[in-house]
Design an enzyme around this catalytic site. Structure first.
Site, PDB file in Angstrom:
ATOM      1  N   TYR A  61       1.177  -0.874   0.024  1.00  0.00           N
ATOM      2  CA  TYR A  61       0.100   0.129  -0.272  1.00  0.00           C
ATOM      3  C   TYR A  61       0.780   1.390  -0.095  1.00  0.00           C
ATOM      4  CZ  TYR A  61      -4.753  -1.083  -0.140  1.00  0.00           C
ATOM      5  OH  TYR A  61      -6.577  -0.650  -0.308  1.00  0.00           O
ATOM      6  N   ASP A 207      -6.189  12.969 -24.784  1.00  0.00           N
ATOM      7  CA  ASP A 207      -6.788  11.722 -24.571  1.00  0.00           C
ATOM      8  C   ASP A 207      -5.364  11.378 -25.691  1.00  0.00           C
ATOM      9  OD1 ASP A 207      -6.418   9.140 -24.257  1.00  0.00           O
ATOM     10  OD2 ASP A 207      -9.127   9.309 -23.395  1.00  0.00           O
ATOM     11  N   THR A 233      -3.443   5.847 -21.865  1.00  0.00           N
ATOM     12  CA  THR A 233      -2.813   4.827 -21.445  1.00  0.00           C
ATOM     13  C   THR A 233      -1.498   3.765 -21.555  1.00  0.00           C
ATOM     14  OG1 THR A 233      -4.172   3.458 -23.335  1.00  0.00           O
ATOM     15  CG2 THR A 233      -5.106   3.052 -21.723  1.00  0.00           C
ATOM     16  N   LYS A 236      -0.731   0.408 -25.497  1.00  0.00           N
ATOM     17  CA  LYS A 236      -0.772   0.042 -26.656  1.00  0.00           C
ATOM     18  C   LYS A 236       0.352   0.068 -26.931  1.00  0.00           C
ATOM     19  CE  LYS A 236      -6.107   1.939 -25.819  1.00  0.00           C
ATOM     20  NZ  LYS A 236      -6.641   2.028 -24.758  1.00  0.00           N
TER      21      LYS A 236
HETATM   22  N1  DSN Z   1     -11.271  -0.252 -25.301  1.00  0.00           N
HETATM   23  C1  DSN Z   1     -10.322   0.349 -26.211  1.00  0.00           C
HETATM   24  C2  DSN Z   1      -9.988   0.304 -27.602  1.00  0.00           C
HETATM   25  O1  DSN Z   1     -10.291  -0.592 -27.961  1.00  0.00           O
HETATM   26  O2  DSN Z   1      -9.479   1.544 -28.384  1.00  0.00           O
HETATM   27  C3  DSN Z   1     -10.139   1.909 -25.612  1.00  0.00           C
HETATM   28  O3  DSN Z   1     -10.175   2.044 -24.652  1.00  0.00           O
END
Ligand code: DSN
Length: 429
Positions: A61, A207, A233, A236
């Site tokens: 934590y 984003d 994110t 990706k």
């Molecule tokens: N679900 C993701 C995508 O496939 O683009 C985006 O959050």
């Protein structure tokens, strides 16, 4: 280099403790190795990134930030989080980073609440034109909590219409404009969006999720100079563990940090943060810049060949890591096309297209991306072959003998570019 069997050897204790979960992990590993992974938002992480995820940091934590925690014993948690933060700011040339968001959706939620209160107006990209659920979809918190106006792409060329964006912004006077997309194959002009936001007195949230790795490698213009806050994110094109990340100007740093914790999240996932640190370190290497270049080159090769075979693409091509197939000229839905390709060992996802008339469970399009296959080491020649297979299947989706032949050849191609083989993860520091 991790040997193909090494993952299995390391899971002997899991096998003894829980053979069902162990079996599912092995089956998933086999699926990933044997199929052509072309979901544009997916990628394969390096063995080092994955090892960091499975560490003792999962026990810890560490609510708060490095040097200001609510728990004792955070010396090493501080070390990895500081490393992740400094690598993120270096990679994206940003003043401040917060690496704690558990996901892209949570990063966006924190960013919204840094600047908005419920009922405020936002302007985001229409989901069916390539936007994202968290950019104001009525089925998402963003659509429920805020008053949403949307911009889209031009019907004629499938590209964002910046004049329409400006007109809408001047009319609705949003408090925040959200940019970025999950199914837009073209370069996004963040500078233009930044100018529109300034003109109407709106905050600008960019984003970056899909294209973060391309921006990091210099293959897409960065929104950092043109946005108040940038979310992404990490899993990706950035090729890290599943998770989120926020970047902002120094003047917003305190607010952004407080919105992540304690406003929307509790304890950070320290094992994921350790893994993000490793991935961000990899992304700083010259090899990663080359990886991004090859992702884009592969997407172009794929686009050129499917179009040569008569397949329609939204916007007539791509500038980034994905193509968006428009099936409206065929008697074939996105759902049926996705399933036919999956039977042939090619994994993609059905996707809405601009002006979509079918439901999101059926759709009239397919989104196809190159990040994962590029990680495996495939190049334009392989993309051309795969493009021909895709075109063959779209022409004859019910021809099971064709699908079976392509499945065999796709399996051979996967075997020639083994995941964790010599061609993948060429990054060394
Ligand atoms: N679900 C993701 C995508 O496939 O683009 C985006 O959050």
């Amino acid at each position: 280099m991790l040997k193909a069997t090494e993952g299995r050897e390391r899971m002997e204790r899991l096998d003894r403790a829980d053979p069902v979960v162990h079996g599912a992990v092995l089956a998933e590993e086999a699926r990933q190795k044997a199929q052509l992974e072309m979901i544009a938002s997916e990628n394969f992480v390096s063995p080092a990134v994955r090892e960091a995820l499975g560490t003792v940091f999962t026990h810890k934590y560490a609510e708060g930030l490095p040097g200001r925690r609510y728990y004792g014993g955070c010396e090493f948690a501080d070390q990895v989080e500081d490393l992740a933060r400094s690598r993120a700011t270096q990679l994206f040339h940003a003043a401040h980073a917060n690496v704690q968001p558990h996901s892209g959706a949570q990063a966006n939620m924190a960013a919204y609440f840094a600047f908005l209160k419920p009922g405020d107006r936002i302007l985001g990209m229409n989901l069916s034109h390539g936007g994202h659920l968290t950019h104001g979809s009525p089925v998402n918190f963003s659509g429920r909590l805020f008053e949403v106006s949307a911009y889209g792409v031009r019907g004629t060329d499938g590209r964002i219409d910046y004049d329409q964006v400006r007109d809408t912004a001047l009319k609705v006077r949003p408090r925040l404009i959200v940019t970025g997309a999950s199914a837009y194959p073209r370069t996004i002009d963040f500078e233009k969006f930044g100018a529109i936001a300034r003109e109407v007195g709106a905050f600008h949230l960019a984003d970056l999720a899909h294209i973060a790795g391309l921006v990091a490698g210099g293959h897409h213009p960065s929104p950092v100079p043109h946005a108040d806050v940038v979310s992404t994110t990490t899993h990706k094109t950035l090729r890290g563990p599943r998770g989120g990340l926020l970047l902002c100007r120094e003047k917003h740093a305190g607010t952004i940090d407080r919105m992540v914790f304690p406003f929307i999240q509790g304890g950070p996932l320290m094992h994921v943060i350790a893994s993000k640190a490793v991935a961000l370190g990899e992304a700083l290497s010259p090899g990663f810049r080359d990886y991004g270049r090859r992702v884009v080159e592969n997407a172009r090769a794929l686009a050129d060949q499917v179009m040569a075979r008569g397949v329609q693409l939204v916007s007539g091509g791509t500038d980034n890591h994905l193509i968006l197939v428009d099936l409206r000229d065929r008697a074939l839905t996105g759902k049926d096309a996705e399933q036919a390709l999956e039977r042939a060992g090619i994994t993609v996802n059905k996707n809405t297209v601009p002006g979509e008339r079918r439901s999101p469970f059926v759709t009239s399009g397919l989104r196809i991306g190159t990040p994962a296959l590029t990680t495996r080491g495939m190049g334009p020649a392989e993309m051309k072959t795969i493009a021909d297979w895709i075109a063959d299947i779209l022409d004859r989706p019910a021809d099971e003998s064709l699908i079976g032949r392509i499945r065999d050849r796709a399996g051979d191609l996967c075997a020639a570019f083994p995941l964790f083989g010599d061609q993948s993860f060429p990054i060394r520091r």
